[in-house]
Scaffold this active site. Sequence first.
Site, PDB file in Angstrom:
ATOM      1  N   GLY A  15      -6.495  -4.061   5.962  1.00 12.21           N
ATOM      2  CA  GLY A  15      -7.679  -3.721   6.681  1.00 12.21           C
ATOM      3  C   GLY A  15      -8.104  -3.806   7.557  1.00 12.21           C
ATOM      4  N   ALA A  26      -6.567 -14.919  21.450  1.00  5.63           N
ATOM      5  CA  ALA A  26      -6.455 -16.429  21.303  1.00  5.63           C
ATOM      6  C   ALA A  26      -4.884 -16.690  21.129  1.00  5.63           C
ATOM      7  CB  ALA A  26      -7.396 -16.820  20.566  1.00  5.63           C
ATOM      8  N   ARG A  29      -3.121 -15.792  24.212  1.00  2.98           N
ATOM      9  CA  ARG A  29      -3.477 -16.797  25.885  1.00  2.98           C
ATOM     10  C   ARG A  29      -2.774 -17.774  25.401  1.00  2.98           C
ATOM     11  NH1 ARG A  29      -8.279 -14.121  28.685  1.00  2.98           N
ATOM     12  NH2 ARG A  29      -7.006 -12.412  30.032  1.00  2.98           N
ATOM     13  N   ARG A  76      -0.978   0.060   6.956  1.00  7.61           N
ATOM     14  CA  ARG A  76      -0.843  -0.596   5.304  1.00  7.61           C
ATOM     15  C   ARG A  76       1.053  -0.080   5.269  1.00  7.61           C
ATOM     16  NH1 ARG A  76      -6.340  -0.468   4.386  1.00  7.61           N
ATOM     17  NH2 ARG A  76      -6.578  -2.243   2.875  1.00  7.61           N
ATOM     18  N   CYS A  77       1.947  -0.357   5.103  1.00  7.77           N
ATOM     19  CA  CYS A  77       3.124  -0.452   5.093  1.00  7.77           C
ATOM     20  C   CYS A  77       3.959   0.055   3.901  1.00  7.77           C
ATOM     21  CB  CYS A  77       3.623  -0.562   6.281  1.00  7.77           C
ATOM     22  SG  CYS A  77       5.270  -0.824   6.416  1.00  7.77           S
ATOM     23  N   ASP A 107      -5.162 -10.955   2.418  1.00  9.16           N
ATOM     24  CA  ASP A 107      -4.653 -11.537   1.199  1.00  9.16           C
ATOM     25  C   ASP A 107      -3.363 -10.945   1.471  1.00  9.16           C
ATOM     26  OD1 ASP A 107      -5.604  -9.922   0.351  1.00  9.16           O
ATOM     27  OD2 ASP A 107      -6.007 -10.042  -1.528  1.00  9.16           O
ATOM     28  N   THR A 130     -10.722 -10.709   7.878  1.00  3.07           N
ATOM     29  CA  THR A 130     -10.961  -8.913   6.508  1.00  3.07           C
ATOM     30  C   THR A 130     -12.558  -9.555   6.332  1.00  3.07           C
ATOM     31  OG1 THR A 130     -11.323  -9.159   3.782  1.00  3.07           O
ATOM     32  CG2 THR A 130     -10.195 -11.301   4.611  1.00  3.07           C
ATOM     33  N   ILE A 131     -12.585  -9.114   6.600  1.00  2.32           N
ATOM     34  CA  ILE A 131     -14.300  -8.819   6.454  1.00  2.32           C
ATOM     35  C   ILE A 131     -15.272  -8.732   4.835  1.00  2.32           C
ATOM     36  CG2 ILE A 131     -15.237  -6.470   7.562  1.00  2.32           C
ATOM     37  CD1 ILE A 131     -15.952  -5.045   5.620  1.00  2.32           C
ATOM     38  N   ASP A 132     -14.159  -9.217   3.818  1.00  3.48           N
ATOM     39  CA  ASP A 132     -14.357  -9.622   2.670  1.00  3.48           C
ATOM     40  C   ASP A 132     -14.914 -10.879   1.817  1.00  3.48           C
ATOM     41  OD1 ASP A 132     -14.342  -7.079   1.893  1.00  3.48           O
ATOM     42  OD2 ASP A 132     -12.315  -7.259   1.130  1.00  3.48           O
ATOM     43  N   ASP A 134     -12.191 -13.180   0.677  1.00  2.00           N
ATOM     44  CA  ASP A 134     -12.127 -13.530  -0.540  1.00  2.00           C
ATOM     45  C   ASP A 134     -10.563 -14.141  -0.977  1.00  2.00           C
ATOM     46  OD1 ASP A 134     -10.407 -11.830   1.102  1.00  2.00           O
ATOM     47  OD2 ASP A 134     -10.468  -9.690  -1.106  1.00  2.00           O
ATOM     48  N   ARG A 176     -14.400  -3.592  -2.500  1.00  2.00           N
ATOM     49  CA  ARG A 176     -14.353  -4.085  -3.921  1.00  2.00           C
ATOM     50  C   ARG A 176     -14.106  -4.519  -5.152  1.00  2.00           C
ATOM     51  NH1 ARG A 176     -13.015   1.319  -4.072  1.00  2.00           N
ATOM     52  NH2 ARG A 176     -12.082   1.993  -1.278  1.00  2.00           N
ATOM     53  N   GLU A 192     -33.481  -7.452  -5.421  1.00  2.00           N
ATOM     54  CA  GLU A 192     -33.646  -8.214  -6.756  1.00  2.00           C
ATOM     55  C   GLU A 192     -32.255  -8.237  -7.363  1.00  2.00           C
ATOM     56  OE1 GLU A 192     -35.570  -6.217  -5.643  1.00  2.00           O
ATOM     57  OE2 GLU A 192     -37.658  -6.783  -5.656  1.00  2.00           O
ATOM     58  N   LEU A 219     -43.527  -2.217  -7.677  1.00  2.00           N
ATOM     59  CA  LEU A 219     -43.593  -0.848  -7.080  1.00  2.00           C
ATOM     60  C   LEU A 219     -41.763  -0.851  -6.193  1.00  2.00           C
ATOM     61  CD1 LEU A 219     -46.377   1.432  -6.982  1.00  2.00           C
ATOM     62  CD2 LEU A 219     -44.266   1.042  -8.690  1.00  2.00           C
ATOM     63  N   ILE A 257     -19.489   1.831   8.367  1.00  2.00           N
ATOM     64  CA  ILE A 257     -20.412   0.758   9.228  1.00  2.00           C
ATOM     65  C   ILE A 257     -19.892  -0.267   9.451  1.00  2.00           C
ATOM     66  CG2 ILE A 257     -21.969   2.972   9.875  1.00  2.00           C
ATOM     67  CD1 ILE A 257     -23.955   1.296   8.331  1.00  2.00           C
ATOM     68  N   GLN A 258     -19.971  -0.969   8.055  1.00  2.00           N
ATOM     69  CA  GLN A 258     -19.909  -2.161   7.813  1.00  2.00           C
ATOM     70  C   GLN A 258     -18.238  -2.578   8.228  1.00  2.00           C
ATOM     71  OE1 GLN A 258     -21.146  -2.990   3.479  1.00  2.00           O
ATOM     72  NE2 GLN A 258     -20.079  -0.975   3.970  1.00  2.00           N
TER      73      GLN A 258
HETATM   74  P1  ADP Z   1      -5.266  -6.902   3.487  1.00  2.00           P
HETATM   75  O1  ADP Z   1      -4.316  -7.775   4.176  1.00  2.00           O
HETATM   76  O2  ADP Z   1      -6.230  -6.755   4.240  1.00  2.00           O
HETATM   77  O3  ADP Z   1      -5.439  -7.034   2.104  1.00  2.00           O
HETATM   78  P2  ADP Z   1      -2.949  -4.426   2.094  1.00  2.00           P
HETATM   79  O4  ADP Z   1      -3.299  -5.640   0.998  1.00  2.00           O
HETATM   80  O5  ADP Z   1      -3.420  -2.861   2.458  1.00  2.00           O
HETATM   81  O6  ADP Z   1      -4.689  -5.551   3.193  1.00  2.00           O
HETATM   82  O7  ADP Z   1      -1.670  -5.079   2.350  1.00  2.00           O
HETATM   83  C1  ADP Z   1      -1.106  -4.944   3.881  1.00  2.00           C
HETATM   84  C2  ADP Z   1       0.134  -4.672   3.929  1.00  2.00           C
HETATM   85  O8  ADP Z   1       0.867  -6.334   3.617  1.00  2.00           O
HETATM   86  C3  ADP Z   1       0.791  -3.591   2.781  1.00  2.00           C
HETATM   87  O9  ADP Z   1       0.603  -2.252   3.709  1.00  2.00           O
HETATM   88  C4  ADP Z   1       2.183  -4.045   2.910  1.00  2.00           C
HETATM   89  O10 ADP Z   1       3.425  -3.559   3.835  1.00  2.00           O
HETATM   90  C5  ADP Z   1       2.277  -5.340   3.036  1.00  2.00           C
HETATM   91  N1  ADP Z   1       2.066  -6.304   1.700  1.00  2.00           N
HETATM   92  C6  ADP Z   1       1.562  -6.323   0.443  1.00  2.00           C
HETATM   93  N2  ADP Z   1       1.834  -6.892  -0.558  1.00  2.00           N
HETATM   94  C7  ADP Z   1       3.068  -7.427  -0.213  1.00  2.00           C
HETATM   95  C8  ADP Z   1       4.065  -7.567  -0.775  1.00  2.00           C
HETATM   96  N3  ADP Z   1       3.901  -7.924  -2.171  1.00  2.00           N
HETATM   97  N4  ADP Z   1       5.177  -7.179  -0.384  1.00  2.00           N
HETATM   98  C9  ADP Z   1       5.462  -7.453   0.894  1.00  2.00           C
HETATM   99  N5  ADP Z   1       4.462  -6.375   1.299  1.00  2.00           N
HETATM  100  C10 ADP Z   1       3.424  -6.420   1.478  1.00  2.00           C
END
Ligand code: ADP
Length: 326
Positions: A15, A26, A29, A76-77, A107, A130-132, A134, A176, A192, A219, A257-258
Site C-alpha cells: 500500500g 533519503a 542521497r 503487489r506481486c 508488514d 504504511t498509513i496503518d 500496524d 482493514r 462518541e 443530538l 483521500i487518506q
Molecule cells: P504491505 O507491505 O502494504 O503490507 P502487502 O501485504 O500487499 O503490502 O505485501 C506486498 C507484497 O509483498 C506482496 O504483494 C508480495 O509480493 C510480497 N509478500 C507479502 N507476503 C509475502 C510472503 N509471505 N512471501 C513472499 N512475498 C510476500
Amino acid sequence: MNKKVTRIGVLTSGGDAPGMNAAIRAVVRTGIYMGLEVYGIVRGYAGMVENDIIKMESRSVANIIQRGGTILKTGRCKEFFEVEGRKKAYANLKKHGINGLVIIGGDGSFRGAQVFSNEFDIPCIGVPGTIDKDIAGTDFTIGFDTAVNTAVEAIDKIRDTMDAHDRLFVIEVMGRDSGYIALHSGIATGAENILIPEKETDIEAILTALMEKERRQKLVNLIVVAEGKFGGANEVAKVIKERLPDQEVRVCVLGHIQRGGAPSCFDRLIASRMGYAAIECLLEKRYNVFVGIVNNRMHYIPLNEAVKKKQRISEEWMKIVKILST
Ligand code: ADP
C-alpha cells in the site's frame, strides 16, 4: 552474507503512503554520499521479478520530498510469493550487481523481504511505510501522521454540517486490520464511539447510549468506524436505522483521500531519518532488520519479529474515548 554491500536497490511495496518519496530521497542521497551505487526498483517486487530497475542519481530524487505517492510506483506481486518468482528476482538483481536492498513498505512487504533474505545472499533492510501504523517495534510508520490529519480535516468539515442539522454521522476511515487511524482521528474530532478491529464492539451499548443521548437532547453524534470493522460504516448505520427509526443517520466513507496528498512535516522527518538509518544498517552489516523509532531513538528490529507481532492498542486509549464522550 558477510560481503560488503556496494550497490543497492530501493523499492516501495504494498500500500502506498505519503512520505514514501521522502524515504526514497533519503536512501538514494545517503547511499550515494556514503559511496554506494543506488538503483530504483519500479512497482515493488514486480520490478525485481520483471527486471524493471533503473539507476538513481542524487538529482533523480530532486523536488520529491513534498510529494505524496511514490516516484518508484508500488504494487503487489503474486509471483514473489512463489520461490520461482523470487529466483527470477534474485537473478535480475545479480545482473545489475545489486547486493543489498532497502524495502519501504508495510508488514506484508517485510514478510516478503524476510523470505527473500533467508533464501538468497542479499541483505534486506525494511523501512516502515504504511498509513496503518500496524507494525510492532516502532512508535510511528511513515504516512500515518499525514493520513490521520487528512481524516481529521475531513471529519471536522462533516461535523459542521452535522451540527447544523442535528444529525448522527457514521464515518468510515481506513484500517482493514488496524484501528489506529480510527482511534486517533476519532479522539481528535471528539467522536462518541470509535469502532476498531482490535476491540469487541458492543452494538447494544452504542444503541442504548444513543437512546439516552436522544433523551438528553444531545443530538449531534459522531461514530468513527475502521473500514474492516462490523462491515464498515454502512452496516453500522443499517443497524442503527433498524433499531432507532427516528434517528437521522448519515454515512460518509472517506476512502482513498487518506492515502494521498503532501506528507506532513512529521512524516517527512521520520522518512528522512529512517532512510538514512537504513543505509547505516547496510554499511554496519546490521542485516535483515527494519528501522523503527521508539521514544525518539532509532531501533533495529529483526524482520522476523516484525512479521510475528502487531502493534497493540492500549486500554487507556479506550478509557479516554469513553470518558471524553460523555
Ligand atoms: P504491505 O507491505 O502494504 O503490507 P502487502 O501485504 O500487499 O503490502 O505485501 C506486498 C507484497 O509483498 C506482496 O504483494 C508480495 O509480493 C510480497 N509478500 C507479502 N507476503 C509475502 C510472503 N509471505 N512471501 C513472499 N512475498 C510476500
